[in-house]
Structures are given as structure tokens and as C-alpha cells.
Design an enzyme around this catalytic site. Sequence first.
Site, PDB file in Angstrom:
ATOM      1  N   GLY A  18      23.791  10.799 -50.303  1.00 36.53           N
ATOM      2  CA  GLY A  18      24.627  11.763 -50.861  1.00 36.53           C
ATOM      3  C   GLY A  18      23.943  13.247 -51.056  1.00 36.53           C
ATOM      4  N   CYS A  19      24.234  14.025 -51.881  1.00 32.75           N
ATOM      5  CA  CYS A  19      23.464  15.441 -52.197  1.00 32.75           C
ATOM      6  C   CYS A  19      22.043  15.205 -51.877  1.00 32.75           C
ATOM      7  CB  CYS A  19      23.641  16.127 -53.453  1.00 32.75           C
ATOM      8  SG  CYS A  19      22.853  17.712 -53.707  1.00 32.75           S
ATOM      9  N   PHE A  20      21.296  15.913 -50.740  1.00 34.24           N
ATOM     10  CA  PHE A  20      20.008  15.797 -50.523  1.00 34.24           C
ATOM     11  C   PHE A  20      19.197  16.335 -51.777  1.00 34.24           C
ATOM     12  CE2 PHE A  20      20.649  19.040 -47.062  1.00 34.24           C
ATOM     13  CZ  PHE A  20      21.011  20.148 -47.955  1.00 34.24           C
ATOM     14  N   TRP A  21      19.757  17.544 -52.380  1.00 36.69           N
ATOM     15  CA  TRP A  21      19.001  18.084 -53.692  1.00 36.69           C
ATOM     16  C   TRP A  21      18.497  16.977 -54.490  1.00 36.69           C
ATOM     17  CZ3 TRP A  21      22.707  22.502 -55.345  1.00 36.69           C
ATOM     18  CH2 TRP A  21      22.830  23.396 -54.497  1.00 36.69           C
TER      19      TRP A  21
END
Length: 180
Positions: A18-21
Amino acid sequence: MNGNQEINRYQKATFAGGCFWCMVSPFEEQPGIIAVESGYMGGHIEHPSYEQVKAGDSGHYEVVQITFDPELFSYQKLLSLYWPQIDPTDPEGQFADRGPQYRTAIFYHTAEQKRLAQASKEEIAASGRFKKPIVTQIKEAEVFYRAEEYHQQFHKKNPAEYKQDRAQSGRDEFIKENWR
């Protein structure tokens, strides 16, 4: 051991979650982790921009690529950290982030990584933890494109925005309900 021997000893691991953050901090401060970079993998556009990947039609996944010393932190340990960060049953993205760029995948760099990733996936499936099938893909690593500098270590550079985004995503609630 000289510097070149150390560098040659290092390996890469690449995970889409998902969101790499949200995928950087679980790995970054572990012993033997040399670097964790946010980026893109698996698409059909060379050197994609964040906007192209976010639009969902470049074919790329948002990924983290981890450089690690396998003598200090094994690939199996990386896998054991990866799985509890994701919903491995969601084929449409992760949490509030929807679209093909947010699907989950383990990108293997060696035949041994492929074997270990497949075994870990089978173990999760056999555990009975989830009622739905495990859809996380295991794919051969492709060219890694490092994301723009703004995205590197985002949680440290923009802690308020990161915390708000993560809180609204539903990721932490899922992890608490399904992995703890």
C-alpha cells in the site's frame, strides 16, 4: 573486511504494502538494515513520477526497497515484519488507498527469496487467521525507480501529515484486530 566485501554481502528486499509512507518505519531501525527507500516497481513507464503512479495506470506498485545485511537480519525476519503491516486478503489496494498501485506484493531478487516468500505466504494461508484467500503476489523484482526526495523518510520530514494520513487510513485498526 573491506568496504567492497561488506557491500557485496548486502542484499535487497522489495515489498509492496500500500502507501509506501507507512512501510518505511517498521524496517528502518532494525539491526542490519542499511537503507529503506520508497519507490516504484512493476510498471510499463520508465522513470515514472509520483503523479503517474498515483493515477493508477502506469502499472507500478508503490514499494519499499530495503538494503540489508543478511548476516545481521535475515530475509525471513524481513518477511515476518512485512506480513503484519498489510491486509494480505485485499486485491484492490490497502486500507483507504485503493487502486492497483496500492496492491500488495513481495518482489523477490533471488530464487531463495522466492522460495522463502512462497513458504511464508503458504504459512499465513494455512494459519486460519484470515477467512478470505491470501492474494499478496510473489513476483520477480524488476527495475526499482526511487521515488522523489519528498517521499523519502516522509514520516520524519512531515510527521503531522504522516500521522494524520496513517490515522485516517484504517491500517492501525486492521493491524490491531488481525495481527496482534
